[in-house]
Design an enzyme around this catalytic site. Sequence first.
Site, short mmCIF file in Angstrom:
data_model
loop_
_atom_site.label_atom_id
_atom_site.label_comp_id
_atom_site.label_asym_id
_atom_site.label_seq_id
_atom_site.Cartn_x
_atom_site.Cartn_y
_atom_site.Cartn_z
CB CYS A 129 -2.15 7.19 1.67
SG CYS A 129 -0.62 6.52 2.70
CD GLU A 189 -1.66 2.33 1.75
OE1 GLU A 189 -0.29 3.59 0.87
OE2 GLU A 189 -1.50 2.78 3.27
CG LEU A 190 3.35 1.35 -2.28
CD1 LEU A 190 4.58 1.27 -3.46
CD2 LEU A 190 4.23 0.64 -1.25
#
Length: 454
Positions: free
Chosen positions: A261, A227-228
């Site tokens: 994010c 999960e970037l």
Amino acid sequence: MFERVNPATGEKLDAIAEMDDAAVEATLARAQSTFREWRVSSLDTRTALLGRLADAFEADKRRLAEIATREMGKTLKSSIAEVEKCAAAFRHYAEHGPSFLEGEDVAVSKGSARTRWLPLGPVLAVMPWNFPYWQVVRFMAPAIMAGNVGLLKHASITQGVAAALEEMVKKAGGPDGLFQNLAIKSDAVEKVIADKRVVAVTLTGSEGAGAKVAETAGKHLKKVVLELGGSDPFIVMPSADIDKAAEQAVTARIQNTGQSCICGKRMIVHADVYDAFAAKFFEAMKAVKAGDPMDEESDMGPLSSFDQRDTVLDQLGRMKKAGATLEFGGEKLDSPGAYMSAGVLTGVPRNADVAREEVFGPVAMLFRVTDIDDAIALANDIPYGLGSSVWTNDSGEQDRFERDIAAGMTAVNQMLASAPEAPFGGVKLSGYGRELGPWGMYEFMNMKTVMLPG
């Protein structure tokens, strides 16, 4: 050593020792030994532990929250909410985990078949500082329920949280070695991934870190979930409730001091409502109060570190150099801490490289678009594809956004947020694989096919 610094004051808290090779070896050995026992533990044993963890997190939420706030600067109220969300995740997997693990009968041409979900072994989690409890628990809870064991390599600045997480599992009655903190730095991760006792890796972090972990895991043929980053679009169309959209846009951009994010970073607004939205958005962003994260009146605290604040300020400088206008804010505050003011950029050139970067701070980019095609094209014109938020009361537009925005998640007429029940993850350079719900559990399980005679 890990030096902990309070970003709200610049004060050094303490230093935590880094594990040496012997300590890492002992940790891995315990993980392997515990897995042999935990993999055959009863579902009742696992669900009971998750229930006790939920109770423990709720009972100790103030202390746990204060650790996170001191280490990375988020407001105390948001830290408490994060701990409460962790408790909800433990309860979710305690309640629904057994049904997730039920096998299925499979129709075959001869005889019969069924499936079984089986654990894999010790899983390494490489986790970031921005949601230091939640990011870990959304891996930890399904791992425990699945019968796996966990190893945590946490961010350098949140080693207090890392220690607290291991402590909480032990206090709740988890067996020694079920969930362990690996107090190591990034340069030691490759060796741990390569160790034959580690079966898989999950990482939440930067694109660069994800690439390195994936390369090492691939070399050793190990499963990895990534999960970037994300630079999520927040799209507002003429049929939307403009007041609500503007209010939620502010929350999205300043939540966790802009260090999330999946919250909207690029506000993409239809020309017909651009001026109305901008007026409300600007007014509310200007009113955002940055201050002591322990103070209930503060809307946001400092950034997680002085380095992180400088990174954001550098990005803003490059955007202005490319031709963007900083309407207000986006400046260092006169404080000993790593504070900056909330701000908005307009006129960011779409073709500027910096416009496609993730800005991990409380500054929004505001764009004007002509129609839905223009909005979708701009939304997708980045290397990332994590989340998105769309505001429209037109069912046809909603369908287009759901179908055509290249992202792992789309929220309709609300700010995007994760939930224990729903799959979480992205596409493109935002990574691959999913967390949460049954899908997150299955990522690190063996779906075994059992063939039976007729």
